[in-house]
Write a protein that holds these residues in place. Structure first.
Motif, PDB file in Angstrom:
ATOM      1  N   ARG A 149     -13.894  29.304 -27.397  1.00 12.04           N
ATOM      2  CA  ARG A 149     -13.088  29.632 -26.215  1.00 12.04           C
ATOM      3  C   ARG A 149     -11.932  28.645 -26.041  1.00 12.04           C
ATOM      4  NH1 ARG A 149     -18.235  30.509 -23.377  1.00 12.04           N
ATOM      5  NH2 ARG A 149     -18.002  28.440 -22.461  1.00 12.04           N
ATOM      6  N   ILE A 150     -12.014  27.508 -26.726  1.00 10.12           N
ATOM      7  CA  ILE A 150     -11.029  26.437 -26.569  1.00 10.12           C
ATOM      8  C   ILE A 150      -9.914  26.601 -27.594  1.00 10.12           C
ATOM      9  CG2 ILE A 150     -10.699  23.933 -26.600  1.00 10.12           C
ATOM     10  CD1 ILE A 150     -13.706  23.679 -26.001  1.00 10.12           C
ATOM     11  N   LYS A 151      -8.671  26.452 -27.140  1.00  5.00           N
ATOM     12  CA  LYS A 151      -7.534  26.534 -28.048  1.00  5.00           C
ATOM     13  C   LYS A 151      -7.664  25.481 -29.138  1.00  5.00           C
ATOM     14  CE  LYS A 151      -2.499  25.921 -28.223  1.00  5.00           C
ATOM     15  NZ  LYS A 151      -1.266  25.666 -27.455  1.00  5.00           N
ATOM     16  N   GLY A 152      -7.503  25.888 -30.399  1.00  4.60           N
ATOM     17  CA  GLY A 152      -7.595  24.910 -31.473  1.00  4.60           C
ATOM     18  C   GLY A 152      -7.698  25.550 -32.843  1.00  4.60           C
ATOM     19  N   LEU A 174     -17.007  38.030 -33.122  1.00  2.00           N
ATOM     20  CA  LEU A 174     -16.471  36.893 -32.378  1.00  2.00           C
ATOM     21  C   LEU A 174     -15.186  36.389 -33.019  1.00  2.00           C
ATOM     22  CD1 LEU A 174     -16.851  34.847 -30.084  1.00  2.00           C
ATOM     23  CD2 LEU A 174     -18.251  33.471 -31.647  1.00  2.00           C
ATOM     24  N   LEU A 175     -15.157  36.311 -34.348  1.00  2.00           N
ATOM     25  CA  LEU A 175     -13.947  35.885 -35.054  1.00  2.00           C
ATOM     26  C   LEU A 175     -12.801  36.869 -34.804  1.00  2.00           C
ATOM     27  CD1 LEU A 175     -15.488  34.815 -38.487  1.00  2.00           C
ATOM     28  CD2 LEU A 175     -14.510  33.291 -36.760  1.00  2.00           C
ATOM     29  N   ARG A 176     -13.118  38.146 -34.860  1.00  2.00           N
ATOM     30  CA  ARG A 176     -12.092  39.170 -34.635  1.00  2.00           C
ATOM     31  C   ARG A 176     -11.517  39.067 -33.224  1.00  2.00           C
ATOM     32  NH1 ARG A 176     -14.589  44.761 -33.819  1.00  2.00           N
ATOM     33  NH2 ARG A 176     -14.995  43.685 -31.850  1.00  2.00           N
ATOM     34  N   ASP A 177     -12.400  39.012 -32.228  1.00  2.00           N
ATOM     35  CA  ASP A 177     -11.951  38.992 -30.834  1.00  2.00           C
ATOM     36  C   ASP A 177     -11.200  37.706 -30.506  1.00  2.00           C
ATOM     37  OD1 ASP A 177     -13.215  41.419 -30.612  1.00  2.00           O
ATOM     38  OD2 ASP A 177     -14.982  40.631 -29.566  1.00  2.00           O
ATOM     39  N   THR A 178     -11.696  36.572 -31.011  1.00  2.00           N
ATOM     40  CA  THR A 178     -11.056  35.290 -30.711  1.00  2.00           C
ATOM     41  C   THR A 178      -9.696  35.187 -31.383  1.00  2.00           C
ATOM     42  OG1 THR A 178     -13.257  34.267 -30.583  1.00  2.00           O
ATOM     43  CG2 THR A 178     -11.373  32.788 -30.714  1.00  2.00           C
ATOM     44  N   SER A 179      -9.594  35.652 -32.617  1.00  2.00           N
ATOM     45  CA  SER A 179      -8.307  35.583 -33.314  1.00  2.00           C
ATOM     46  C   SER A 179      -7.283  36.499 -32.656  1.00  2.00           C
ATOM     47  CB  SER A 179      -8.476  35.946 -34.793  1.00  2.00           C
ATOM     48  OG  SER A 179      -8.932  37.282 -34.956  1.00  2.00           O
ATOM     49  N   LEU A 180      -7.728  37.646 -32.139  1.00  2.00           N
ATOM     50  CA  LEU A 180      -6.817  38.555 -31.441  1.00  2.00           C
ATOM     51  C   LEU A 180      -6.323  37.949 -30.126  1.00  2.00           C
ATOM     52  CD1 LEU A 180      -8.546  42.034 -31.979  1.00  2.00           C
ATOM     53  CD2 LEU A 180      -6.406  41.230 -32.990  1.00  2.00           C
ATOM     54  N   ALA A 181      -7.145  37.088 -29.523  1.00  2.00           N
ATOM     55  CA  ALA A 181      -6.742  36.442 -28.266  1.00  2.00           C
ATOM     56  C   ALA A 181      -5.571  35.488 -28.474  1.00  2.00           C
ATOM     57  CB  ALA A 181      -7.926  35.706 -27.657  1.00  2.00           C
ATOM     58  N   HIS A 183      -5.394  32.195 -29.409  1.00  2.00           N
ATOM     59  CA  HIS A 183      -5.432  30.762 -29.144  1.00  2.00           C
ATOM     60  C   HIS A 183      -6.134  29.957 -30.233  1.00  2.00           C
ATOM     61  CE1 HIS A 183      -9.325  32.158 -27.538  1.00  2.00           C
ATOM     62  NE2 HIS A 183      -9.762  30.959 -27.879  1.00  2.00           N
ATOM     63  N   ALA A 184      -6.766  30.635 -31.181  1.00  2.00           N
ATOM     64  CA  ALA A 184      -7.551  29.922 -32.192  1.00  2.00           C
ATOM     65  C   ALA A 184      -7.165  30.368 -33.601  1.00  2.00           C
ATOM     66  CB  ALA A 184      -9.044  30.150 -31.969  1.00  2.00           C
ATOM     67  N   GLN A 185      -7.258  29.428 -34.533  1.00  2.00           N
ATOM     68  CA  GLN A 185      -7.063  29.710 -35.952  1.00  2.00           C
ATOM     69  C   GLN A 185      -8.313  29.262 -36.691  1.00  2.00           C
ATOM     70  OE1 GLN A 185      -3.660  27.790 -37.716  1.00  2.00           O
ATOM     71  NE2 GLN A 185      -3.987  28.688 -39.738  1.00  2.00           N
TER      72      GLN A 185
END
Length: 239
Positions: A149-152, A174-181, A183-185
């Motif tokens: 959830r943390i940008k980074g 989780l990887l799909r949803d977070t990468s679409l958001a 803020h994360a790589q």
């Protein structure tokens, strides 16, 4: 996107006779461009995936949790120094992040449990439960869901090791949803064809010299799993 490029400088190699500086993939690759929020490092064991992953992490200034030091019979003085031979380019400013490997996660979980004895509220960060009282797979998913959830920028070394196929699909989502958001790589070394199927991910093969992008269905992992599932009787088994 946070990290856009890594360059490998062979003129900085201290000795090309020792691992990892003697690996052909690092002798034949000048640079790698990161063009997607999720990048996978794939290839056979010993091709340098984890070595580059850790070197990138150190170059980004991210701490790597280590277990207790142990005496070794044959010590390689260059084993952990590959980061000194690379340079990186950020898209904007450097961002925080973390390194994950299943091998080191137990040590991290024990430390969290010790800290929680003094500050129980800390466990709220991991779903309200001690990581040690959950199954290994559950504790991993609790950690991932909290941390991502943390940008980074996140470096993952074979995260599938302790995950069932169902849990791997959870991590895939989780990887799909977070990468679409946005803020994360993620830069991930893996052998899992389930994780590799993240939409839009870039898959870099360390079996190629220089390291090169490969289509998901052209990876050896996908081909082997597909062939086995279609005709398991054709594969030899050891007795």
């Amino acid at each position: 996107m946070h990290l856009k490029k890594v360059e490998i400088h062979r003129e900085r190699y201290p000795n090309e006779k020792y691992y990892p500086f003697n690996l052909e993939v690092f002798l034949g690759t000048d640079s790698i461009q990161f063009d997607a929020p999720v990048t996978f490092f794939v290839g056979e064991n010993g091709t340098g995936k984890s070595t580059l992953l850790k070197a990138l992490c150190r170059k980004c200034g991210i701490f790597i949790w280590e277990g207790p030091e142990r005496t070794r019979f044959d010590n390689n003085p260059y084993e952990q120094s590959f980061h000194k031979a690379i340079s990186i380019d950020w898209v904007d400013d450097p961002v925080p992040g973390c390194f994950f490997s299943s091998q080191l996660f137990k040590h991290f979980s024990q430390l969290v449990d010790e800290w929680a004895s003094a500050d129980p509220g800390l466990l709220g960060y991991f779903g309200g439960k001690s990581l040690l009282t959950q199954s290994h797979g559950q504790s991993l998913m609790s950690f991932f869901q909290a941390r991502f959830r943390i940008k980074g920028i996140y470096f993952l070394d074979e995260p599938e090791t302790a995950l069932s196929p169902r849990s791997q699909i959870q991590l895939l989502q989780l990887l799909r949803d977070t990468s679409l958001a946005g803020h994360a790589q993620f830069i991930i070394a893996t052998h899992s064809p389930i994780l590799m199927s993240v939409p839009g991910a870039d898959i870099l093969s360390f079996d190629e010299i220089p390291i090169a992008s490969v289509d998901y269905k052209e990876t050896s992992h996908y081909k082997i799993y597909k062939a086995f599932m279609e005709a398991p009787e054709k594969f030899p088994t050891e007795k």
